[in-house]
Design a protein around this motif. Structure first.
Motif, PDB file in Angstrom:
ATOM      1  N   SER A 553       0.834  -1.203   0.000  1.00 21.34           N
ATOM      2  CA  SER A 553       0.000   0.000   0.000  1.00 21.34           C
ATOM      3  C   SER A 553       0.870   1.255   0.000  1.00 21.34           C
ATOM      4  N   LEU A 554       1.907   1.275   0.844  1.00 17.98           N
ATOM      5  CA  LEU A 554       2.792   2.446   0.913  1.00 17.98           C
ATOM      6  C   LEU A 554       3.540   2.653  -0.406  1.00 17.98           C
ATOM      7  N   ILE A 555       4.027   1.565  -1.011  1.00 20.86           N
ATOM      8  CA  ILE A 555       4.761   1.682  -2.271  1.00 20.86           C
ATOM      9  C   ILE A 555       3.841   2.165  -3.381  1.00 20.86           C
ATOM     10  N   SER A 556       2.601   1.666  -3.393  1.00 23.10           N
ATOM     11  CA  SER A 556       1.638   2.091  -4.411  1.00 23.10           C
ATOM     12  C   SER A 556       1.335   3.581  -4.272  1.00 23.10           C
ATOM     13  N   GLY A 561       2.438   9.322  -6.321  1.00 22.74           N
ATOM     14  CA  GLY A 561       2.737  10.654  -5.840  1.00 22.74           C
ATOM     15  C   GLY A 561       2.029  11.021  -4.564  1.00 22.74           C
ATOM     16  N   LYS A 562       1.365  10.063  -3.933  1.00 22.39           N
ATOM     17  CA  LYS A 562       0.670  10.318  -2.682  1.00 22.39           C
ATOM     18  C   LYS A 562       1.548   9.801  -1.532  1.00 22.39           C
ATOM     19  N   ARG A 563       1.204  10.209  -0.353  1.00 23.06           N
ATOM     20  CA  ARG A 563       1.970   9.732   0.788  1.00 23.06           C
ATOM     21  C   ARG A 563       1.117   9.843   2.029  1.00 23.06           C
ATOM     22  N   ARG A 564       1.183   8.816   2.869  1.00 24.21           N
ATOM     23  CA  ARG A 564       0.499   8.825   4.151  1.00 24.21           C
ATOM     24  C   ARG A 564       1.061   9.950   5.015  1.00 24.21           C
ATOM     25  N   SER A 565       0.503  10.176   6.170  1.00 23.21           N
ATOM     26  CA  SER A 565       0.971  11.266   7.035  1.00 23.21           C
ATOM     27  C   SER A 565       2.465  11.110   7.313  1.00 23.21           C
ATOM     28  N   THR A 566       3.153  12.234   7.293  1.00 18.16           N
ATOM     29  CA  THR A 566       4.604  12.196   7.475  1.00 18.16           C
ATOM     30  C   THR A 566       4.985  11.633   8.840  1.00 18.16           C
ATOM     31  N   VAL A 567       4.143  11.848   9.854  1.00 14.63           N
ATOM     32  CA  VAL A 567       4.441  11.316  11.186  1.00 14.63           C
ATOM     33  C   VAL A 567       4.448   9.796  11.156  1.00 14.63           C
ATOM     34  N   TYR A 568       3.465   9.193  10.497  1.00 12.05           N
ATOM     35  CA  TYR A 568       3.378   7.737  10.409  1.00 12.05           C
ATOM     36  C   TYR A 568       4.606   7.167   9.708  1.00 12.05           C
ATOM     37  N   VAL A 569       4.928   7.736   8.539  1.00 11.46           N
ATOM     38  CA  VAL A 569       6.072   7.225   7.775  1.00 11.46           C
ATOM     39  C   VAL A 569       7.372   7.446   8.540  1.00 11.46           C
ATOM     40  N   ARG A 570       7.488   8.592   9.219  1.00 12.81           N
ATOM     41  CA  ARG A 570       8.698   8.871   9.975  1.00 12.81           C
ATOM     42  C   ARG A 570       8.884   7.847  11.097  1.00 12.81           C
ATOM     43  N   ASN A 601      14.932   3.206   0.709  1.00 10.73           N
ATOM     44  CA  ASN A 601      13.758   3.444   1.553  1.00 10.73           C
ATOM     45  C   ASN A 601      12.745   2.311   1.526  1.00 10.73           C
ATOM     46  N   HIS A 602      12.674   1.585   0.409  1.00 12.48           N
ATOM     47  CA  HIS A 602      11.722   0.485   0.347  1.00 12.48           C
ATOM     48  C   HIS A 602      12.049  -0.591   1.379  1.00 12.48           C
ATOM     49  N   GLN A 603      13.322  -0.962   1.493  1.00  9.83           N
ATOM     50  CA  GLN A 603      13.710  -1.974   2.477  1.00  9.83           C
ATOM     51  C   GLN A 603      13.614  -1.417   3.898  1.00  9.83           C
ATOM     52  N   ARG A 604      13.878  -0.140   4.053  1.00 10.86           N
ATOM     53  CA  ARG A 604      13.734   0.461   5.378  1.00 10.86           C
ATOM     54  C   ARG A 604      12.256   0.492   5.802  1.00 10.86           C
ATOM     55  N   GLU A 745      24.714   0.416 -25.038  1.00  8.03           N
ATOM     56  CA  GLU A 745      23.565   1.265 -25.334  1.00  8.03           C
ATOM     57  C   GLU A 745      22.264   0.471 -25.234  1.00  8.03           C
ATOM     58  N   LYS A 746      22.308  -0.772 -25.725  1.00  3.10           N
ATOM     59  CA  LYS A 746      21.113  -1.614 -25.631  1.00  3.10           C
ATOM     60  C   LYS A 746      20.760  -1.892 -24.166  1.00  3.10           C
ATOM     61  N   VAL A 747      21.803  -2.143 -23.368  1.00  6.10           N
ATOM     62  CA  VAL A 747      21.570  -2.406 -21.949  1.00  6.10           C
ATOM     63  C   VAL A 747      20.941  -1.186 -21.287  1.00  6.10           C
ATOM     64  N   LYS A 748      21.537  -0.024 -21.526  1.00  2.90           N
ATOM     65  CA  LYS A 748      21.051   1.195 -20.881  1.00  2.90           C
ATOM     66  C   LYS A 748      19.626   1.509 -21.297  1.00  2.90           C
ATOM     67  N   PHE A 749      19.386   1.443 -22.599  1.00  5.63           N
ATOM     68  CA  PHE A 749      18.054   1.775 -23.089  1.00  5.63           C
ATOM     69  C   PHE A 749      17.015   0.786 -22.537  1.00  5.63           C
ATOM     70  N   SER A 750      17.350  -0.508 -22.561  1.00  2.66           N
ATOM     71  CA  SER A 750      16.408  -1.532 -22.085  1.00  2.66           C
ATOM     72  C   SER A 750      16.070  -1.336 -20.612  1.00  2.66           C
ATOM     73  N   ILE A 751      17.042  -0.854 -19.858  1.00  2.00           N
ATOM     74  CA  ILE A 751      16.805  -0.646 -18.428  1.00  2.00           C
ATOM     75  C   ILE A 751      16.022   0.643 -18.190  1.00  2.00           C
ATOM     76  N   ILE A 752      16.371   1.705 -18.920  1.00  2.00           N
ATOM     77  CA  ILE A 752      15.696   2.990 -18.709  1.00  2.00           C
ATOM     78  C   ILE A 752      14.210   2.890 -18.995  1.00  2.00           C
ATOM     79  N   VAL A 753      13.848   2.175 -20.054  1.00  2.00           N
ATOM     80  CA  VAL A 753      12.427   2.105 -20.410  1.00  2.00           C
ATOM     81  C   VAL A 753      11.641   1.272 -19.395  1.00  2.00           C
ATOM     82  N   ARG A 754      12.331   0.548 -18.515  1.00  2.00           N
ATOM     83  CA  ARG A 754      11.654  -0.264 -17.489  1.00  2.00           C
ATOM     84  C   ARG A 754      11.573   0.449 -16.143  1.00  2.00           C
ATOM     85  N   LEU A 755      12.090   1.664 -16.078  1.00  2.00           N
ATOM     86  CA  LEU A 755      12.061   2.409 -14.821  1.00  2.00           C
ATOM     87  C   LEU A 755      10.729   3.104 -14.629  1.00  2.00           C
ATOM     88  N   PRO A 756      10.320   3.304 -13.386  1.00  2.00           N
ATOM     89  CA  PRO A 756       9.134   4.155 -13.136  1.00  2.00           C
ATOM     90  C   PRO A 756       9.381   5.542 -13.692  1.00  2.00           C
TER      91      PRO A 756
END
Length: 854
Positions: A553-556, A561-570, A601-604, A745-756
């Motif tokens: 839920s937090l990652i989604s 671009g949304k985020r739960r209350s900063t106090v909770y996440v902190r 931050n995801h693992q944290r 170049e193929k490696v870089k391009f293939s990876i970049i297009v898979r990024l959020p």
């Protein structure tokens, strides 16, 4: 051998030299011609009579005239002491001495010699005496009867000063037990005498029983009486004063109606009818500090083809009946089966045939117990005479007069772990070694070495999962005895594979009925276990399902671009900081692997969520434990999980002699890097299914090794299936370190297009290349046109402003320019003010030129 017997006492080594020295001194003093100092040379009559609660050992021997001598070996000082001598040819049935060594209780029978009249007392077969031995004073007759009597002084916990009253148990062959209260007083300085010798108060403790066992360490009496041919186990707890309580009654599904009379742990039982004893089933009660209560039972067996025995796990609410196939008959077989208590385990063995190590703390799965059959080391190492489990790890071989401390042999278990081929034995050995607990860091290192060599050798369970879960569990288990109910101790939920030579039947059993209402110590833990079985049938073991939902839920929310209350996440991230700090404080050695060097931050978040949920879980179910202690336990547990993962990776890194330059990408991958990549992939598989956190930096290192080791199509397949996670740190290093060859170049391009999208926008800025400009342009155009409403426009165009006569592109650039001029806020791009329609046009032309090869 899996069972190591360490000798704590040996009649031949600890007593005989002293006896010979005493004899030599008497001979030198002129007393060698006869009298009490002359002993037979072979000392065949020397034998152990009893072992008291404080460890002192009482033994007896005869001289050449048949005079009976009583001696005591002080377990603490390792010194011998002569207690008393009967100048008559008598045979000792039983003997016990009080804690202060001022009173000696003994039962004697007339030695069987032809033409000898009964010198004890007319009409009596057994004489029970109470002797003042400090100094030697009076002798009082307690019983003169035709049945055998066994004696046992009670030993209170109070050790600071002598007690004014002693308590003595008399156990009669006529199936009753009495307690005598003996008051003593001091006269003429240090002379101890019985104060109430004319009348010793006594009370009946138990009667009409067929079997009894004495627990010297805990001062408990277990006995079985028959009610309408039904066996009922009862337990009496004796206290420091004369008070005692019946603690529980438990029905037993065992047949004892025709088995006669049997005593366990009431001293040397040579005088009980051996023919009757050989027909008596073997039955023992074992407890330990965690509140377990086990009854081990083996009925008589006539066939040597197989042996059946049962263990009643009262603290778990079920029994297990094991049938072991013997295979062959050995002439060296003993009269029966032997049960020994080994803390979290019960050892069951028949020398020459099998050795079973039953897990009594976690008996739910048969694979948590170890079954060795037909092993030559079992035949050679274990004594062939019966051993008697006394208390805790102490066992006594009555025949040889040796007292052992029985321990699990960690070295043997580890060696066996390397050599065994059966998954069930690997699992049992892994659990057993970890539960031993001595020098856990060294054990973990050896197990990790074994895992690295046998990573794909197990088919029934995941080695890494089982190691991480079991080791983390045992690392904090001593903190509270309820951990086995609240934390998983194994990665397995079921086990369906057969174990060679063993069949098993599991049945529910009635729980003991507790007879008191105020519990302390062991009884409180046993009652807690029974309450859990009664009312908590659904397992309370913690799992990460709630953490999984909350983390996703937090990652989604973050991706949107949304985020739960900063106090909770902190607060969640603060938990992760505490875990990492706790982990680093406990591990002072520098790490070889480049972990914990990025935020991740995801693992944290995953770490922090696990701390939060586990803390709530323990607070709900651990009653009476301080909140601070629970918080520290949770931090220790999660830190241990991460530390074990780090240890596995460190061991692999060290084994393959990898260095930090493995992170440099413009070089070929080595076989060592392939091996470490494989280990990391297996760690990832193990933790993903359990949803456990990984050390920050793990995914970055894994991805970089993947780029090193995998062909592009395999690499992309791993990425698309979630095996490799593209962290910002990993992709940033790829963009910076890989040059712009066609392959890279193929490696870089293939990876970049898979990024959020948000991460992709940041990464593209680091790569000065037409492909990168093309991606930036696409993102810019997408943002501009997502709310664009088409407006009618003139067909006349000012071509002078465009340098290239490419009408579709010119038209498109005109539209972008109009949008930009009308609403600048729509194309504001953080950190990239130069991204505009002109940039898009140039990028499109460069990319087209590159694709056409112009």
């Amino acid at each position: 051998m899996a069972l190591r017997l360490v000798s704590d006492f040996d009649l031949g080594k600890d007593v005989l030299p002293w006896l010979r020295a005493q004899r030599a001194a008497l001979v030198a003093a002129g007393a060698g011609g006869g009298g009490p100092g002359v002993l037979e040379n072979n000392y065949e009559s020397l034998r152990v009579l009893n072992v008291e609660r404080n460890g002192n050992i009482i033994y007896t021997y005869k001289d050449d005239k048949g005079n009976v001598f009583f001696g005591l070996y002080d377990y603490q000082t390792k010194q011998n002491e002569h207690l008393y001598t009967f100048e008559k040819d008598l045979q000792v049935v039983s003997c016990s001495v009080n804690r202060e060594r001022t009173l000696l209780a003994t039962s004697l029978v007339q030695a069987a010699k032809e033409g000898r009249r009964n010198e004890l007392q007319p009409g009596s077969r057994c004489l029970t005496l109470l002797v003042e031995i400090h100094p030697i004073n009076n002798v009082k007759v307690l019983k003169a009867v035709d049945s055998y009597i066994w004696v046992q002084f009670l030993y209170p916990h109070v050790e600071s000063h002598p007690l004014p009253e002693n308590h003595l148990l008399l156990i009669s062959e006529e199936k009753y037990i009495e307690q005598l209260h003996i008051q003593v007083t001091r006269e003429d300085g240090n002379r101890v005498v019985i104060k109430n010798s004319g009348h010793l108060p006594r009370e009946r403790v138990a009667e009409d029983f067929v079997w009894a066992q004495w627990d010297m360490s805990e001062q408990r009496l277990y006995y079985i009486d028959l009610k309408k041919s039904r066996s009922v186990l009862k337990c009496i707890q004796f206290y420091a004063d004369e008070h005692f309580s019946l603690m529980f009654e438990a029905p037993l599904d065992v047949s004892l109606s025709d088995s006669g009379f049997k005593l366990v742990n009431f001293g040397y039982d040579d005088l009980q009818d051996q023919e009757k004893l050989s027909k008596h089933p073997t039955l023992c009660v074992f407890t330990n500090h965690t509140g377990s209560l086990c009854v081990c039972y083996c009925p008589n067996f006539d066939s040597w083809e197989q042996i059946t025995y049962s263990v009643l796990y009262f603290h778990k609410g079920h029994s297990k009946t094991f049938t072991a196939t013997l295979g062959h008959v050995d002439s060296r077989v003993t009269k029966g089966i032997t049960f020994l208590s080994l803390d979290y385990y019960v050892a069951v063995y028949l020398p020459g045939h099998f050795f079973h190590l039953l897990n009594i703390q976690h008996p739910d799965l048969i694979c948590h117990s170890l079954f060795l059959t037909g092993n030559s080391e079992v035949i050679d190492m274990l004594p062939h005479s019966p051993l008697q489990s006394l208390s805790g790890p102490l066992v006594l071989d009555w025949c040889s007069g040796k007292l052992y401390r029985a321990l699990l042999n960690q070295s043997y278990l580890l060696e066996f772990l390397w050599n065994t081929r059966l998954d069930c034995e690997k699992l049992a050995l892994l659990q057993c070694v970890l539960s031993c607990g001595r020098d856990p860091r060294r054990l973990e290192a050896k197990i990790i070495q074994w895992i690295s060599e046998n990573i794909s050798a197990c088919h029934s369970f995941d080695l890494i999962q089982e190691f991480i879960i079991a080791s983390s569990y045992w690392s904090i288990y001593p903190e509270t005895s309820n951990m086995d109910k609240l934390l998983p101790y194994s990665s397995l939920l079921t086990w369906d594979t057969e174990i060679p030579g063993i069949t098993l039947v599991t049945e529910e059993i009635p729980l003991p009925l507790m007879k008191v209402h105020s519990f302390k110590g062991y009884w409180e833990k046993l009652n807690s276990n029974l309450e859990y079985v009664k009312y908590s049938k659904p397992h309370l073991h913690y799992n990460n399902s709630v953490v999984r939902r909350e983390w996703h839920s937090l990652i989604s929310e973050e991706k949107k671009g949304k985020r739960r209350s900063t106090v909770y996440v902190r607060n969640i991230l603060d938990n992760a900081i505490k875990v990492i700090s706790n982990l680093e404080a406990r591990n002072l050695e520098p790490r070889l692997t480049p972990l914990f060097q990025e935020e991740d931050n995801h693992q944290r978040l995953l770490m922090g969520l696990m701390v939060s949920e586990l803390k709530d879980h323990l607070l709900r179910h651990l009653q009476g434990v301080e909140k601070k202690k629970i918080e520290q336990m949770v931090l220790d547990y999660v830190s241990k999980l991460l530390d074990l993962i780090c240890q596995i990776l460190e061991a692999s890194w060290r084994k393959h002699n990898l260095h930090p330059w493995v992170l440099h990408l413009n070089r070929r991958a080595s076989a060592a890097e392939f091996a470490v990549f494989h280990i990391m992939t297996r760690i990832l598989e193990a933790t993903n299914s359990l949803f456990l956190p990984l050390p920050p930096g793990f995914h970055t290192l894994h991805t970089i090794l993947g780029v090193h080791c995998l062909p592009l199509h395999n690499l992309l397949h791993y990425i698309d299936n979630g095996v490799l996670l593209l962290t910002e740190a990993a992709v940033t290093r790829l963009m910076k370190d890989l040059d712009n060859t066609e392959k890279n170049e193929k490696v870089k391009f293939s990876i970049i297009v898979r990024l959020p999208p948000l991460t992709g926008q940041k990464i593209c800025r680091l790569w000065d290349h037409p492909v990168s400009s093309n991606i930036i342009s696409r993102n810019h155009v997408k943002r501009l046109l997502q709310n664009y409403n088409k407006q009618p426009r003139s067909s006349m165009m000012d071509k002078s402003s465009f340098s290239v006569e490419f009408l579709p592109l010119n038209y498109f650039i005109e539209i972008l320019t109009d949008i930009e001029s009308s609403n600048p806020a729509l194309y504001a791009f953080e950190g990239h003010d130069n991204v505009d329609a002109k940039f898009v046009e140039e990028a499109a032309l460069k990319h087209t030129t590159m694709l056409l090869g112009l």
